[in-house]
Design an enzyme around this catalytic site. Structure first.
Site, PDB file in Angstrom:
ATOM      1  N   ASP A  44       1.177   2.881   3.619  1.00  0.00           N
ATOM      2  CA  ASP A  44       0.294   3.973   3.153  1.00  0.00           C
ATOM      3  C   ASP A  44       1.119   5.233   2.877  1.00  0.00           C
ATOM      4  O   ASP A  44       0.661   6.365   3.122  1.00  0.00           O
ATOM      5  CB  ASP A  44      -0.846   4.262   4.128  1.00  0.00           C
ATOM      6  CG  ASP A  44      -1.987   5.055   3.463  1.00  0.00           C
ATOM      7  OD1 ASP A  44      -1.893   5.349   2.256  1.00  0.00           O
ATOM      8  OD2 ASP A  44      -2.960   5.379   4.167  1.00  0.00           O
ATOM      9  N   ASN A  95      -4.903   5.940  -7.162  1.00  0.00           N
ATOM     10  CA  ASN A  95      -5.452   7.316  -7.150  1.00  0.00           C
ATOM     11  C   ASN A  95      -4.444   8.335  -7.691  1.00  0.00           C
ATOM     12  O   ASN A  95      -4.075   9.299  -7.031  1.00  0.00           O
ATOM     13  CB  ASN A  95      -5.955   7.715  -5.757  1.00  0.00           C
ATOM     14  CG  ASN A  95      -4.864   7.741  -4.697  1.00  0.00           C
ATOM     15  OD1 ASN A  95      -3.809   7.140  -4.861  1.00  0.00           O
ATOM     16  ND2 ASN A  95      -5.113   8.436  -3.607  1.00  0.00           N
ATOM     17  N   ARG A  99       2.217   8.387  -6.851  1.00  0.00           N
ATOM     18  CA  ARG A  99       1.793   9.632  -7.542  1.00  0.00           C
ATOM     19  C   ARG A  99       2.175   9.688  -9.021  1.00  0.00           C
ATOM     20  O   ARG A  99       2.259  10.772  -9.584  1.00  0.00           O
ATOM     21  CB  ARG A  99       2.371  10.866  -6.836  1.00  0.00           C
ATOM     22  CG  ARG A  99       2.180  10.914  -5.327  1.00  0.00           C
ATOM     23  CD  ARG A  99       0.734  10.993  -4.945  1.00  0.00           C
ATOM     24  NE  ARG A  99       0.585  11.284  -3.505  1.00  0.00           N
ATOM     25  CZ  ARG A  99      -0.466  10.911  -2.801  1.00  0.00           C
ATOM     26  NH1 ARG A  99      -1.454  10.213  -3.353  1.00  0.00           N
ATOM     27  NH2 ARG A  99      -0.558  11.217  -1.526  1.00  0.00           N
ATOM     28  N   HIS A 101      -5.401  -0.112   5.947  1.00  0.00           N
ATOM     29  CA  HIS A 101      -5.142   0.784   7.095  1.00  0.00           C
ATOM     30  C   HIS A 101      -6.178   0.745   8.225  1.00  0.00           C
ATOM     31  O   HIS A 101      -6.850   1.729   8.504  1.00  0.00           O
ATOM     32  CB  HIS A 101      -4.915   2.218   6.621  1.00  0.00           C
ATOM     33  CG  HIS A 101      -5.842   2.760   5.548  1.00  0.00           C
ATOM     34  ND1 HIS A 101      -7.209   2.701   5.618  1.00  0.00           N
ATOM     35  CD2 HIS A 101      -5.572   3.388   4.383  1.00  0.00           C
ATOM     36  CE1 HIS A 101      -7.738   3.273   4.555  1.00  0.00           C
ATOM     37  NE2 HIS A 101      -6.770   3.691   3.780  1.00  0.00           N
ATOM     38  N   HIS A 107       0.842  -1.206   0.000  1.00  0.00           N
ATOM     39  CA  HIS A 107       0.000   0.000   0.000  1.00  0.00           C
ATOM     40  C   HIS A 107       0.873   1.251   0.000  1.00  0.00           C
ATOM     41  O   HIS A 107       1.287   1.737   1.057  1.00  0.00           O
ATOM     42  CB  HIS A 107      -0.902  -0.011   1.236  1.00  0.00           C
ATOM     43  CG  HIS A 107      -1.941   1.057   1.241  1.00  0.00           C
ATOM     44  ND1 HIS A 107      -3.160   0.912   1.848  1.00  0.00           N
ATOM     45  CD2 HIS A 107      -1.948   2.309   0.717  1.00  0.00           C
ATOM     46  CE1 HIS A 107      -3.878   2.014   1.697  1.00  0.00           C
ATOM     47  NE2 HIS A 107      -3.148   2.885   1.015  1.00  0.00           N
ATOM     48  N   HIS A 156     -10.772   0.479   1.137  1.00  0.00           N
ATOM     49  CA  HIS A 156     -10.578   1.677   1.971  1.00  0.00           C
ATOM     50  C   HIS A 156     -11.863   1.833   2.773  1.00  0.00           C
ATOM     51  O   HIS A 156     -12.888   2.262   2.250  1.00  0.00           O
ATOM     52  CB  HIS A 156     -10.326   2.881   1.046  1.00  0.00           C
ATOM     53  CG  HIS A 156     -10.321   4.205   1.743  1.00  0.00           C
ATOM     54  ND1 HIS A 156      -9.177   4.946   1.916  1.00  0.00           N
ATOM     55  CD2 HIS A 156     -11.320   4.941   2.299  1.00  0.00           C
ATOM     56  CE1 HIS A 156      -9.475   6.077   2.550  1.00  0.00           C
ATOM     57  NE2 HIS A 156     -10.761   6.104   2.783  1.00  0.00           N
ATOM     58  N   GLY A 202      -2.260  12.496   4.734  1.00  0.00           N
ATOM     59  CA  GLY A 202      -1.272  11.504   4.324  1.00  0.00           C
ATOM     60  C   GLY A 202       0.102  11.843   4.848  1.00  0.00           C
ATOM     61  O   GLY A 202       0.416  13.004   5.095  1.00  0.00           O
ATOM     62  N   HIS A 248       1.517   5.182  -2.229  1.00  0.00           N
ATOM     63  CA  HIS A 248       1.080   6.133  -3.265  1.00  0.00           C
ATOM     64  C   HIS A 248       2.332   6.716  -3.909  1.00  0.00           C
ATOM     65  O   HIS A 248       3.057   7.473  -3.260  1.00  0.00           O
ATOM     66  CB  HIS A 248       0.211   7.234  -2.649  1.00  0.00           C
ATOM     67  CG  HIS A 248      -1.038   6.700  -1.996  1.00  0.00           C
ATOM     68  ND1 HIS A 248      -2.227   6.564  -2.676  1.00  0.00           N
ATOM     69  CD2 HIS A 248      -1.271   6.229  -0.744  1.00  0.00           C
ATOM     70  CE1 HIS A 248      -3.150   6.056  -1.861  1.00  0.00           C
ATOM     71  NE2 HIS A 248      -2.588   5.835  -0.682  1.00  0.00           N
TER      72      HIS A 248
HETATM   73  O1  DOR Z   1      -4.140   9.906   4.281  1.00  0.00           O
HETATM   74  C1  DOR Z   1      -4.355   9.353   3.209  1.00  0.00           C
HETATM   75  N1  DOR Z   1      -3.738   9.758   2.096  1.00  0.00           N
HETATM   76  N2  DOR Z   1      -5.233   8.340   3.164  1.00  0.00           N
HETATM   77  C2  DOR Z   1      -5.626   7.802   1.997  1.00  0.00           C
HETATM   78  O2  DOR Z   1      -6.425   6.899   2.028  1.00  0.00           O
HETATM   79  C3  DOR Z   1      -5.124   8.337   0.723  1.00  0.00           C
HETATM   80  C4  DOR Z   1      -3.821   8.998   0.900  1.00  0.00           C
HETATM   81  C5  DOR Z   1      -3.412   9.848  -0.276  1.00  0.00           C
HETATM   82  O3  DOR Z   1      -3.544   9.409  -1.421  1.00  0.00           O
HETATM   83  O4  DOR Z   1      -2.886  10.950  -0.046  1.00  0.00           O
END
Ligand code: DOR
Length: 429
Positions: A304, A94, A64, A231, A60, A179, A323, A62
């Site tokens: 995360d 995402n 970007r 999470h 998990h 989620h 995040g 991100h």
């Molecule tokens: O805090 C978070 N940030 N929780 C999430 O589920 C998404 C993530 C993000 O993409 O910034």
């Protein structure tokens, strides 16, 4: 033929029932059986007093990419991963555009092959545009290399869509990562709901926003197949998963280092680096998460990792993005907060950081050092002490609530597919 010998380390490999001092031999990108006496003139890594572990797998993160190279890219995120001991990172959908069609999956796979220093595996979206209205092209995304499906960042609010997604995912033998957030209940909340949110005047998110969705997904999983809950942060969620597992429901779950290392008190001074979704919770929730890790209710520790720009974080708390970055601090937080206080044995920690993610995501050849496995492994000095300095991260994200913390446990070497990518704690150029 390239050979690397890792000599005299404590090899901790729960998937292979191993916790003993021995040598590990790598030949042509694979772990091979046999002993070091056969090798001469090759690279030898002295690992006496160190831990030799299967490369960690973050299911998990991100990264970007595509869309926000100012926050992170596959190149920068994979370097952060390597420094943190992760040899495989599964990146969430995402992005911009989202990973909701085979072309974007293909983009991530191809870019990772060109630029990443660790294995990067895409997680594709459950619904088109992560809008929760229409299923994404799951089959074609799977065919291009998606290892799971998730709208993470957003819940799939419609139970009928979640049901259909589970039915499809079952055919492809990959999990849906949920989620868990009832977005009607969480509404405008920006921190945990409770006495502290009242005291400091910020709108709260009830623990029920998470638990209602955990309960729903457990009910769907019972009938339609495996759900992995992302999470997990509340005592009630841990309790629901524990009971579901007793009843044989096919459910797995993860938590993240911030949910066992911090309470909601971290946002008391409006520190936006501690703003995360789900929010940091009460001391009682943290105790329950720790107990869930200890008794096996919580299968996985994932980061995360969620990089944001300085501009998005240096604004008032309610407007700041949620995040925090985690790839470069996760292992040291596990060692400092869970292993040293005897919550988890080193083997139990490796189970949650490598073996379980490999199993849940069906990553063949990963998560273990048994002969024939991919030579993804790390050498860790569990005693090395260091102070978190965000300015030194390889990640472009500086948004960590752990700045200035002194932690134990440093990754010395990271080897991916038999290639040394971190040597003596530094990225190999
Ligand atoms: O805090 C978070 N940030 N929780 C999430 O589920 C998404 C993530 C993000 O993409 O910034």
């Amino acid at each position: 033929m390239t050979r690397i010998l890792i000599k005299g380390g404590r090899v901790i490999d729960p998937a292979n029932n191993t916790d003993e001092v021995k040598d590990i031999l790598i030949e042509d990108g694979k772990i091979v059986a046999g002993h070091g006496s056969r090798v001469t003139g090759q690279e030898v890594i002295e690992a006496k007093g160190k831990w030799v572990l299967p490369g960690l797998i973050d299911m998990h993160a991100h990264l970007r990419d595509p869309g926000r190279p100012d926050k992170e890219t596959i190149a920068s995120g994979s370097r952060a991963a390597a420094l943190g001991g992760f040899t495989t990172v599964c990146c969430m959908a995402n992005t911009n555009p989202p990973v909701d069609n085979p072309a974007v999956v293909e983009y991530v796979v191809a870019k990772a092959a060109r630029e990443a220093v660790v294995n990067v595996r895409p997680i594709a979206a459950v619904t088109k545009g992560l809008k929760g209205e229409e299923l994404a092209e799951m089959g074609r995304c799977r065919a291009e290399g998606a290892v799971a499906f998730s709208d993470d960042g957003q819940p799939v609010m419609r139970a009928d869509l979640m049901r259909r997604a589970l039915e499809y995912a079952k055919q492809f033998a990959v999990p849906i990562i949920s989620h868990c957030e009832d977005s009607n209940l969480s509404a405008d909340g920006v921190m945990n709901e409770g006495a502290l949110s009242t005291e400091i005047g910020l709108p709260g998110v009830s623990h029920l926003a998470e638990e209602i969705m955990v309960a729903r997904d457990i009910m769907l999983a019972r009938q339609f197949g495996l759900v992995h809950l992302a999470h997990i942060s509340t005592a009630g969620a841990v309790r629901l998963v524990r009971q579901a597992k007793v009843e044989g429901v096919p459910v797995t779950c993860e938590t993240c280092p911030h949910y066992f290392s911090l309470t909601e008190a971290a946002v008391k001074e409006y520190d936006t680096n501690a703003k995360v979704n789900p929010p940091l919770r009460s001391a009682g929730d943290v105790t329950a998460v720790v107990q869930g890790l200890k008794d096996g209710t919580i299968d996985v520790i994932a980061t995360d990792h969620a990089p944001h720009t300085l501009e998005e974080k240096t604004i008032e708390f309610s407007l700041a993005k949620s995040g925090l970055v985690g790839l470069e601090t996760a292992l040291a937080l596990v060692i400092t907060k869970l292993i040293i206080p005897n919550v988890l044995s080193p083997a139990q920690a490796v189970e949650k950081l490598a073996a379980a993610p490999a199993r849940i995501l069906n990553l063949a050849g990963k998560g273990s050092l048994r002969p024939g496995s991919d030579a993804d492994l790390i050498v860790v000095d569990p005693h090395a002490e260091w102070t978190v300095d965000a300015a030194k991260f390889a990640s472009k994200g500086r948004n960590t609530p752990f700045s200035g913390w002194t932690l134990k446990g440093r990754v010395l070497q990271t080897i991916v597919g038999g290639k040394i990518v971190v040597r003596d704690g530094k990225l190999v150029a």
